[in-house]
Design a protein around this motif. Structure first.
Motif, PDB file in Angstrom:
ATOM      1  N   PHE A 109     -37.507   8.746  17.090  1.00  0.00           N
ATOM      2  CA  PHE A 109     -36.957   7.404  17.313  1.00  0.00           C
ATOM      3  C   PHE A 109     -37.649   6.392  16.406  1.00  0.00           C
ATOM      4  N   GLU A 110     -38.972   6.507  16.289  1.00  0.00           N
ATOM      5  CA  GLU A 110     -39.736   5.571  15.457  1.00  0.00           C
ATOM      6  C   GLU A 110     -39.448   5.768  13.967  1.00  0.00           C
ATOM      7  N   GLN A 111     -39.028   6.973  13.600  1.00  0.00           N
ATOM      8  CA  GLN A 111     -38.779   7.261  12.183  1.00  0.00           C
ATOM      9  C   GLN A 111     -37.351   6.949  11.736  1.00  0.00           C
ATOM     10  N   ALA A 112     -36.513   6.510  12.658  1.00  0.00           N
ATOM     11  CA  ALA A 112     -35.109   6.249  12.315  1.00  0.00           C
ATOM     12  C   ALA A 112     -34.953   5.226  11.194  1.00  0.00           C
ATOM     13  N   PRO A 113     -35.708   4.095  11.202  1.00  0.00           N
ATOM     14  CA  PRO A 113     -35.581   3.159  10.073  1.00  0.00           C
ATOM     15  C   PRO A 113     -35.959   3.782   8.733  1.00  0.00           C
ATOM     16  N   ARG A 114     -36.982   4.632   8.749  1.00  0.00           N
ATOM     17  CA  ARG A 114     -37.370   5.317   7.498  1.00  0.00           C
ATOM     18  C   ARG A 114     -36.281   6.298   7.070  1.00  0.00           C
ATOM     19  N   PHE A 115     -35.701   6.975   8.027  1.00  0.00           N
ATOM     20  CA  PHE A 115     -34.589   7.889   7.746  1.00  0.00           C
ATOM     21  C   PHE A 115     -33.443   7.134   7.077  1.00  0.00           C
ATOM     22  N   ALA A 116     -33.129   5.936   7.600  1.00  0.00           N
ATOM     23  CA  ALA A 116     -32.051   5.122   7.031  1.00  0.00           C
ATOM     24  C   ALA A 116     -32.390   4.700   5.606  1.00  0.00           C
ATOM     25  N   LYS A 117     -33.636   4.299   5.383  1.00  0.00           N
ATOM     26  CA  LYS A 117     -34.061   3.863   4.051  1.00  0.00           C
ATOM     27  C   LYS A 117     -33.985   5.005   3.050  1.00  0.00           C
ATOM     28  N   LEU A 118     -34.410   6.198   3.474  1.00  0.00           N
ATOM     29  CA  LEU A 118     -34.359   7.362   2.586  1.00  0.00           C
ATOM     30  C   LEU A 118     -32.921   7.769   2.284  1.00  0.00           C
ATOM     31  N   MET A 119     -32.053   7.661   3.276  1.00  0.00           N
ATOM     32  CA  MET A 119     -30.643   7.981   3.080  1.00  0.00           C
ATOM     33  C   MET A 119     -30.013   7.035   2.053  1.00  0.00           C
ATOM     34  N   LEU A 120     -30.311   5.742   2.205  1.00  0.00           N
ATOM     35  CA  LEU A 120     -29.798   4.749   1.268  1.00  0.00           C
ATOM     36  C   LEU A 120     -30.314   5.024  -0.138  1.00  0.00           C
ATOM     37  N   GLN A 121     -31.584   5.303  -0.263  1.00  0.00           N
ATOM     38  CA  GLN A 121     -32.189   5.580  -1.562  1.00  0.00           C
ATOM     39  C   GLN A 121     -31.546   6.799  -2.220  1.00  0.00           C
ATOM     40  N   MET A 122     -31.324   7.846  -1.434  1.00  0.00           N
ATOM     41  CA  MET A 122     -30.706   9.052  -1.981  1.00  0.00           C
ATOM     42  C   MET A 122     -29.316   8.772  -2.528  1.00  0.00           C
ATOM     43  N   ARG A 123     -28.502   8.028  -1.755  1.00  0.00           N
ATOM     44  CA  ARG A 123     -27.132   7.747  -2.182  1.00  0.00           C
ATOM     45  C   ARG A 123     -27.088   6.868  -3.437  1.00  0.00           C
ATOM     46  N   LEU A 124     -28.023   5.936  -3.535  1.00  0.00           N
ATOM     47  CA  LEU A 124     -28.020   5.033  -4.686  1.00  0.00           C
ATOM     48  C   LEU A 124     -28.583   5.688  -5.943  1.00  0.00           C
ATOM     49  N   GLU A 125     -29.383   6.739  -5.770  1.00  0.00           N
ATOM     50  CA  GLU A 125     -30.018   7.381  -6.925  1.00  0.00           C
ATOM     51  C   GLU A 125     -29.445   8.758  -7.231  1.00  0.00           C
ATOM     52  N   GLU A 126     -28.381   9.153  -6.527  1.00  0.00           N
ATOM     53  CA  GLU A 126     -27.874  10.509  -6.707  1.00  0.00           C
ATOM     54  C   GLU A 126     -27.299  10.748  -8.104  1.00  0.00           C
ATOM     55  N   SER A 127     -26.912   9.675  -8.806  1.00  0.00           N
ATOM     56  CA  SER A 127     -26.350   9.828 -10.151  1.00  0.00           C
ATOM     57  C   SER A 127     -27.325   9.381 -11.235  1.00  0.00           C
ATOM     58  N   ARG A 128     -28.601   9.357 -10.896  1.00  0.00           N
ATOM     59  CA  ARG A 128     -29.605   8.845 -11.841  1.00  0.00           C
ATOM     60  C   ARG A 128     -29.612   9.618 -13.157  1.00  0.00           C
ATOM     61  N   LEU A 129     -29.561  10.942 -13.103  1.00  0.00           N
ATOM     62  CA  LEU A 129     -29.598  11.742 -14.328  1.00  0.00           C
ATOM     63  C   LEU A 129     -28.363  11.493 -15.192  1.00  0.00           C
ATOM     64  N   GLN A 130     -27.197  11.364 -14.549  1.00  0.00           N
ATOM     65  CA  GLN A 130     -25.976  11.086 -15.304  1.00  0.00           C
ATOM     66  C   GLN A 130     -26.040   9.711 -15.961  1.00  0.00           C
ATOM     67  N   LEU A 131     -26.578   8.731 -15.226  1.00  0.00           N
ATOM     68  CA  LEU A 131     -26.686   7.382 -15.773  1.00  0.00           C
ATOM     69  C   LEU A 131     -27.664   7.338 -16.950  1.00  0.00           C
ATOM     70  N   GLU A 132     -28.704   8.141 -16.883  1.00  0.00           N
ATOM     71  CA  GLU A 132     -29.657   8.186 -17.998  1.00  0.00           C
ATOM     72  C   GLU A 132     -28.977   8.653 -19.271  1.00  0.00           C
ATOM     73  N   GLN A 133     -28.119   9.664 -19.166  1.00  0.00           N
ATOM     74  CA  GLN A 133     -27.402  10.153 -20.350  1.00  0.00           C
ATOM     75  C   GLN A 133     -26.401   9.126 -20.859  1.00  0.00           C
ATOM     76  N   LEU A 134     -25.727   8.455 -19.933  1.00  0.00           N
ATOM     77  CA  LEU A 134     -24.774   7.418 -20.316  1.00  0.00           C
ATOM     78  C   LEU A 134     -25.500   6.287 -21.042  1.00  0.00           C
ATOM     79  N   ARG A 135     -26.631   5.897 -20.517  1.00  0.00           N
ATOM     80  CA  ARG A 135     -27.409   4.813 -21.130  1.00  0.00           C
ATOM     81  C   ARG A 135     -27.959   5.231 -22.495  1.00  0.00           C
TER      82      ARG A 135
END
Length: 205
Positions: A109-135
């Protein structure tokens, strides 16, 4: 996007094409999330960026991060989410571990906010390698120093053009040759354009 792969080369080439559009003033009809444009400029990402392409995912993140207002206490959490682990599904429907050995670690229960933060981070960074090549492809044509001067919206408009056709703006800057702006034909034209859909306006232009 492994080294030497076709996907890696295609992303690099697409970045170069985007750079050519920037330099020549051409338009490339792409429909990409704002996460891509912000990623190309290395701008900070947040919940609003995830919401721009996956409303269900961002709502999920918000709920896990704010259990109290939803009326979920520790006992309720333990009763309904005892099997919750530090894993989440990405946009390709693949399960990803959010921490090392995440499939074996329960979320308290106490870790739920951290779980949410990690989930958000994963979704926002899931295309990081592809974006690096595009850039990388983009910066072979346009200097990174030039990119630093633009916002992500400006970059998107320069590459893809303005997605919404503003009839009033067109009328304001229209120039007439051998016909009066007050002519009936001109009035009929603007009346017709104002009744057209955005798709038809783009075809007209």
């Amino acid at each position: 996007v492994s080294p030497g792969s076709q996907g890696r080369r295609m992303l690099h080439f697409l970045g170069q094409i985007m750079g050519v559009c920037l330099r020549r003033g051409d338009v490339l009809p792409l429909c990409l999330s704002q996460v891509v444009w912000k990623g190309l400029l290395c701008e900070e990402l947040g919940e609003d960026d995830l919401a721009s392409f996956d409303l269900a995912a961002v709502e999920n993140v918000r709920q896990w991060g704010r259990l109290g207002p939803l009326g979920i206490d520790r006992d309720t959490f333990c009763s309904f989410f005892e099997d919750l682990r530090f894993v989440a599904t990405d946009s390709a429907e693949q399960e990803r571990e959010l921490v090392d050995r995440g499939r074996q670690l329960s979320v308290s229960f106490e870790q739920a906010p951290r779980f949410a933060k990690l989930m958000l981070q994963m979704r926002l960074e899931e295309s990081r390698l592809q974006l690096e090549q595009l850039r990388l492809g983009l910066t072979t044509v346009v200097s990174p120093d030039c990119l630093a001067l633009w916002t992500w919206r400006h970059l998107e408009e320069r590459v893809c053009g303005i997605p919404v056709v503003d009839v009033q703006l067109l009328r304001k800057y229209a120039r007439y040759d051998m016909i009066s702006p007050e002519a009936p034909e001109v009035s009929y034209l603007w009346t017709t354009l104002q009744g057209m859909t955005q798709a038809d306006l783009r075809l007209f232009l």
